[in-house]
Write a protein that holds these residues in place. Structure first.
Motif, PDB file in Angstrom:
ATOM      1  N   ARG A  31      -5.935   2.532   0.976  1.00 31.09           N
ATOM      2  CA  ARG A  31      -5.309   1.731   1.912  1.00 31.09           C
ATOM      3  C   ARG A  31      -6.466   0.886   2.542  1.00 31.09           C
ATOM      4  O   ARG A  31      -6.196  -0.201   2.789  1.00 31.09           O
ATOM      5  N   ARG A  32      -7.505   1.679   3.075  1.00 29.10           N
ATOM      6  CA  ARG A  32      -8.506   0.812   3.697  1.00 29.10           C
ATOM      7  C   ARG A  32      -9.201  -0.087   2.954  1.00 29.10           C
ATOM      8  O   ARG A  32      -9.182  -1.309   3.368  1.00 29.10           O
ATOM      9  N   ASP A  77      -3.617   6.500  -1.036  1.00 21.40           N
ATOM     10  CA  ASP A  77      -4.283   7.429  -0.371  1.00 21.40           C
ATOM     11  C   ASP A  77      -4.935   6.787   0.728  1.00 21.40           C
ATOM     12  O   ASP A  77      -5.015   5.576   0.825  1.00 21.40           O
ATOM     13  N   PRO A  78      -5.295   7.403   1.966  1.00 21.30           N
ATOM     14  CA  PRO A  78      -5.884   6.653   3.069  1.00 21.30           C
ATOM     15  C   PRO A  78      -7.216   5.707   2.702  1.00 21.30           C
ATOM     16  O   PRO A  78      -7.280   4.607   3.185  1.00 21.30           O
ATOM     17  N   TYR A 106       4.448   1.051   7.697  1.00 21.37           N
ATOM     18  CA  TYR A 106       3.684   1.499   8.360  1.00 21.37           C
ATOM     19  C   TYR A 106       3.042   0.814   9.675  1.00 21.37           C
ATOM     20  O   TYR A 106       2.613  -0.255   9.465  1.00 21.37           O
ATOM     21  N   GLU A 132       0.979   1.108  11.811  1.00 26.17           N
ATOM     22  CA  GLU A 132      -0.418   1.334  11.718  1.00 26.17           C
ATOM     23  C   GLU A 132      -1.118   0.181  10.904  1.00 26.17           C
ATOM     24  O   GLU A 132      -2.030  -0.537  11.343  1.00 26.17           O
ATOM     25  N   GLU A 133      -0.382  -0.060   9.985  1.00 25.61           N
ATOM     26  CA  GLU A 133      -0.927  -1.049   8.920  1.00 25.61           C
ATOM     27  C   GLU A 133      -0.587  -2.426   9.561  1.00 25.61           C
ATOM     28  O   GLU A 133      -1.243  -3.471   9.285  1.00 25.61           O
ATOM     29  N   THR A 180       0.766  -1.210   0.026  1.00 28.76           N
ATOM     30  CA  THR A 180      -0.016   0.059  -0.105  1.00 28.76           C
ATOM     31  C   THR A 180       0.819   1.269   0.236  1.00 28.76           C
ATOM     32  O   THR A 180       0.315   2.459   0.230  1.00 28.76           O
TER      33      THR A 180
END
Lengths: 250, 282
Positions: B166-167, B162-163, B189, B191-192, B158
């Motif tokens: 990514r989601r 863009d966010p 990331y 977060e990922e 990813t």
């Protein structure tokens, strides 16, 4: 076999969609045949009708342009962009892939030769080849030799940008000195010496024996077959050692 | 438990520079495993050894029970690959490419279904060269999935999204996990990794510096961060005894009749841990 045909069909689609390759390897010989054939078609070159001489020369040109130049440039561009690496990550065996890529150039050469023979016969009055079956074998031998050299040279090229520059710098001069458009005998001595080692010179001798009326066919140019086999084997040895699937590490 | 990936003492050098100094790693079948680390830590080298692209210089590796150093067509039929940077034939359309790749595998998924899975229905007839970067990345994912692999390698899948994109990619990856696929993912990331991974390993300079589930990793690190403003300066305290420190702080402020402006008490996140473990300079 199913995989080979699957990949061959894809390679054919890719070839005909690449207008640049299709122009230089398929259309250009036909244009040369008509344009140059109308200039000296009815005069004599080396004791042969000009248009027949030119037809044989352009059949050889198609082989070097497709199996050597086109193949090498295509593979380098695909290697440098990462396509080859991606293909190698699939279950498609690398030998099947390369066989299909080379098989696809053979299809192009065969179709191109057919088109040239038709234009030769009906547009520039070059006649039919005297030994069509042996001509097919001669073109196949030439294609195998130049494909091996094409694979070999990809190992010496470092970038996609450099590929057409280097490949063109090798094969275009060869086209002019090896007797595609005019006789090697009309060249200055040092160029004749280069022509004597050029594989294209030998391919054209072989092709002319199969095209010209009274030619002796494959049997009349055994030393040409030997020279092509030698070049082809040398190419194969270098190709096996130098061929890469990925760009060189920075 | 059956392991999809097993690595023991994996070493790799480029020239005289050793980039992997003996990695040990197990990834159980059906797990999403994230390999984290800064650029140059060895993530891609590790993944490309497991994919069969690179030879290892030492140690053992088993991927689906097979030595990836001797990757055969049968092995490649069982894995799916998204490379960090890759390319496909620019003059083919999305649909043609998926059909082409599907033909390489013994029991592929239906290409039309894969087009939907990666959200490229509207681009099915578009030539590859007309796709945007994010669409190309989704096509890469589709090509990795069209062979219906047991194990999927996703090398920074990813990066550059863009966010919202990514989601969506995360949803697709969760969907794969639900199908029982094993996934080895590399990412920058945290977060990922936190959102997707059952377990993760943090790589630094060719060594694993931490490994475990996101929860395990944080449990070992109980530091709490306390921030407040004193005049114009921001004060940051890190402590393993937040109760005592906070008590003293508030008692002092109360006694002095001051306010602790912008007071924050925060448990350290995985991101903090990651930054600390991968910080440069020892």
């Amino acid at each position: 076999m199913r995989l080979f045909l699957h990949e061959l069909a894809a390679q054919q689609r890719l070839y005909w969609r690449s207008r640049e390759a299709a122009f230089f390897t398929f259309v250009m010989p036909l244009v040369f045949l008509v344009l140059i054939g109308s200039v000296y078609g009815s005069s004599e070159v080396d004791g042969i009708r000009g248009s027949t001489y030119l037809l044989a020369g352009l059949l050889g040109y198609s082989v070097i342009a497709t199996a050597f130049a086109g193949l090498a440039i295509t593979l380098v561009v695909r290697r440098e962009s990462g396509v080859l690496k991606r293909v190698r990550g699939t279950p498609l065996p690398t030998t099947t892939f390369l066989a299909a890529v080379i098989g696809s150039t053979l299809v192009v050469i065969a179709l191109g030769a057919l088109a040239q023979l038709l234009v030769g016969r009906f547009v520039v009055d070059a006649g039919w080849p005297s030994r069509p079956g042996e001509l097919a074998v001669a073109l196949l031998v030439g294609a195998a030799c130049f494909a091996a050299l094409g694979l070999a040279i990809t190992g010496l090229i470092r970038s996609a940008e450099g590929s057409s520059a280097l490949v063109n710098a090798i094969y275009l001069p060869l086209v002019f000195i090896s007797g595609v458009f005019f006789s090697v005998d009309s060249l200055p001595g040092f160029l004749q010496a280069v022509a004597e080692i050029s594989p294209l010179t030998y391919l054209l001798r072989l092709v002319r024996e199969c095209v010209v009326a009274g030619g002796e066919g494959l049997g009349g140019a055994l030393e040409a077959i030997a020279a092509l086999a030698g070049w082809g084997l040398a190419g194969l040895v270098v190709a096996v050692r130098m061929f890469r699937w990925e760009p060189r590490e920075a | 438990m059956e392991h999809a990936i097993e690595i023991r003492g994996l070493r790799k050098s480029y020239g005289r520079r050793e980039v992997l100094h003996g990695l040990d790693l197990n990834v159980p079948a059906g797990e999403v495993f994230a390999l984290l680390g800064p650029n140059g830590a060895g993530k891609t080298t590790t993944v490309e050894i497991l994919e069969g692209y690179r030879e290892r210089d030492g140690g053992e590796a088993r991927v689906l029970g097979v030595d990836p150093g001797r990757a055969t067509s049968d092995f490649r039929a069982r894995i799916g690959i998204v490379l960090q940077s890759s390319a496909v034939y620019p003059t083919l359309s999305v649909g043609e490419l998926l059909e082409l790749f599907a033909g390489y595998y013994p029991s592929p998924r239906e290409p039309g279904e894969v087009v939907r899975l990666v959200g490229l229905e509207e681009k099915r007839d578009a030539r590859v060269r007309t796709l945007s970067g994010g669409q190309l990345r989704r096509l890469d994912l589709g090509l990795a999935l069209v062979g219906d692999p047991e194990l999927v390698f996703l090398d920074e899948p990813t990066t550059g999204f863009d966010p919202a994109a990514r989601r969506r990619a995360w949803e697709t990856i969760r969907g794969l996990r639900a199908l029982g696929k094993t996934i080895l993912l590399t990412t920058h990331y945290m977060e990922e990794a936190q959102a997707l991974a059952d377990r993760l390993a943090i790589l630094r300079d060719g060594r694993i510096v931490a490994t475990g589930s996101p929860r395990d990793l944080l449990d070992g690190h109980t530091t709490v961060e306390i921030r407040y403003r004193s005049g114009v300066e921001e004060v940051v305290l890190e402590t393993e005894e937040p109760t005592r420190v906070l008590h003293e702080l508030t008692a002092d402020a109360l006694a002095a009749g001051r306010e602790l402006d912008s007071l924050q008490v925060r448990r350290r996140t995985l991101e903090d841990l990651y930054l600390e473990l991968t910080r440069d300079g020892e």
